[in-house]
Every structure is written in C-alpha cells, then in structure tokens.
Design an enzyme around this catalytic site. Sequence first.
Site, mmCIF file in Angstrom:
data_model
loop_
_atom_site.group_PDB
_atom_site.id
_atom_site.type_symbol
_atom_site.label_atom_id
_atom_site.label_comp_id
_atom_site.label_asym_id
_atom_site.label_seq_id
_atom_site.Cartn_x
_atom_site.Cartn_y
_atom_site.Cartn_z
ATOM 1 N N GLU A 161 -0.519 -2.011 5.222
ATOM 2 C CA GLU A 161 0.478 -1.912 6.301
ATOM 3 C C GLU A 161 0.363 -0.573 7.007
ATOM 4 O O GLU A 161 0.526 -0.486 8.222
ATOM 5 C CB GLU A 161 1.899 -2.095 5.747
ATOM 6 N N ASP A 175 0.807 -1.227 0.000
ATOM 7 C CA ASP A 175 0.000 0.000 0.000
ATOM 8 C C ASP A 175 0.840 1.278 0.000
ATOM 9 O O ASP A 175 1.996 1.294 0.420
ATOM 10 C CB ASP A 175 -0.962 0.011 1.200
HETATM 11 ZN ZN LIG Z 1 6.532 1.298 5.187
#
Ligand SMILES: [Zn+2]
Length: 393
Positions: free
Chosen positions: A132, A74
């Site tokens: 994340e 991401d």
């Molecule tokens: Zn990172």
Amino acid sequence: MPAGLAEDLISIRRDLHQHPELGLDNPRTQQKILDALDGLGLEITLGRDLTSVVAVLRGGAGSGRAVLLRGDMDALPVAQDLDVDYASREPGLMHACGHDLHVAGLIGAARLLAARRDELAGEVIFMFQPGEEGPGGARIMLEEGLLDVAGVPVVAAYALHVGSAGERLGTWYGRSGPLMAAADEAVIRVIGAGGHGSQPHLAKDPVPVACEIVLAMQLMITRQFNAMEPMVLTVGKIVGGTKDNIIPDDATLELTLRTFDAEQRLAAQHAVRRLAEGIAAAHGLSAEVTWLMGYPVTVNDATEYAFLRATAEELFGADRYVDMPHPEAGAEDFSFVAEQVPSAYVFLSACAADDPLTAADNHSPRAHFDDSVVPDGAQLLAELALRRLANPR
Ligand SMILES: [Zn+2]
C-alpha cells in the site's frame, strides 16, 4: 466476540509488529495470514507478482453476490523509537502506519464470519494486500483477478485504517464523498542553452524561466480553479546549474499534486503542462512535462458510507463517531478498488496517548498504536459483510 479471539488477534498483531516487511514482498506476513486462516474452510488464492492472500468464504445462503473486505499488510522504512516489549526486531523497519492492526482485524473478521457462515447470504472476499505504501499492490491484485475470484459480482467493498493521533482512542471517523487525495508527481524539464553568466543574451537561461513556472503554478491554483475545490501543489525539488557564473543547459522541477476530484485532477495536470510549455516558449525556450500518475482520489460511495456509519454507531455508540469536515491530503490505493466497486472506508483511532493532538502521527518513529481496538475493527468488518449481503438494496 468468542472467548479468546480478541487475545488471539492482539497476539497476531504483536507478532507482525516485530517482523515488519516492505512493499510487495511480505512473505512472512503472508505465511502468518495463511496459518491464521487455516481450518476456516476458505478458498485461498496467492498473488503471482506480490505476496497477497485472497480468501473467499462461501456463505450457506448464497445470493449470487459478494462483498469485499480489505486489509493492507506492508510496513515502512522507519527506525522505531518506541519502548514496547513487542517492538520491531528488523533494524530500520517499522509498522509505523498500523497495517499490522489491519491484518489482525481482517483475520478476526474472517474467523467471525466463518463461525456464522450459515447466516451469510453470499460470498465474502478477504483481500490481504501488500504494497500500500508503494508501489500500489491493490492495482496488481485487481489485474490478477481480485474481483472475479468468487465468480459472482462484488456489490460492495469496505476497509478501515487506524490512526495513532488526532482523535481519542476508539473513535471512528470518516466522511461521504472524497476522503483522501489523488497524489500525482510531475517532472518539468526546462530546456535552454548554456553559456557564460556574464553574457546571458547569448544563452537561453532556464533558471529564471523555471522560477517563473514555480510561481505561476501557485497563481494558477487561485485563478483557474474554484476556491471551494481545494488542491495542493508543492514543488519539492528544483535543480539546475553547477556554478555561479555558468548558465546551465537545463533546469528541472519536481512536484507533487494533490487533488480531490477526478476531473479536477486531469484539469490541473493539463494546466500545469500548458503553463510550463507556454512560459518556456514565451522566453524562447522549451519545457518537457512528464506526469507520473499516482493513486486516484479515494471516494466513499454515499449509500455505502451511510450504511457503514449507521452500523458503527449501532455497534459502538454514536458518541464514538465523528464526521470529518474535510478530506485528508494523504492517498490510499484502496481507491483503485473504490473506482470499480461502491465502497466505504473509515478511520479508527488507535491513539495510545492521553492527548491525541500532541501524539505522534502515523509514519512517525514514535507512532504508538493501541491494539485494544483490533477486535472492534474485526467486528465492524464482519457486520458490514453480514448485513450488506442480507440487504440486496
Ligand atoms: Zn497506511
């Protein structure tokens, strides 16, 4: 590395860089990964509640064990301020944490290992993870059966993270034990009784009580916790009242707590609750403390980390490896995997600037990642899997 693979990985990275996606929903990135893995003979499982890709490579010399390699996918809500010909085409979105390099590197590891499948003494799980940067895709992938997907025990897990500042290009850096912090949030509501500012004795003023709690928490860190075991507590928001002469009913504090040890983490949360409730009670008020548990401490297993370090030094030279004196106070949801499987996580400098100390860091709109390190990342992950499966310990 086979001819053309490095160029291919860099072109994948630059394509991803132009099309950043946020959070748990990274459909274009997912499709790009599937296209890049096509034909390698992997068993693919897609996420249900997120756009993850889990791919299993079955080795020719099966050992009944698996190793997991992870790359996060991401991007961030950052408006890029960098003049490169592969700049983000999505306004307000940018791969400002280098996860595009992680995806390309993990694809490279899959290709390298698929070409050496006969040598592999076990299975390799490739974990392509959205979310994340929040709200934590790794935990969802674990809940969706990540560690069971190969049907054999996962004996080790490895991950890397690129940095755009701090170390010279191509430097590996890490440490054994705690590497990154647990990051938790609390909301403390001090509940009093409002009234006229001229007659505080007829009210229960939450404002000075909230202030006392803010200061007492900093005192708590130095008096209740070992100075050799650091923690960071920051009250980033304090809200109460509407006007100078009105005592409000309540006041609210919001804080972040960064700790580097699981026991210390719970002890600090308990101490904050006791202080807030106790100080409020001492003044005849009450306090409500709500903890929002974030990512746990990222801990490098001593044996797996020593193995990673030795492998990186052998492949790339000891002059490219630096031991970190302290953990970083950032947080990482690979920690959920590392809680269940002995793991090693390492940083790799992709700093594009001449001076790493003045370069724009990760999450900056000017963060500049040099993708010439992507093949090195791929090679390290592939070697870790090959060697770890060959060595039952
Ligand atoms: Zn990172």
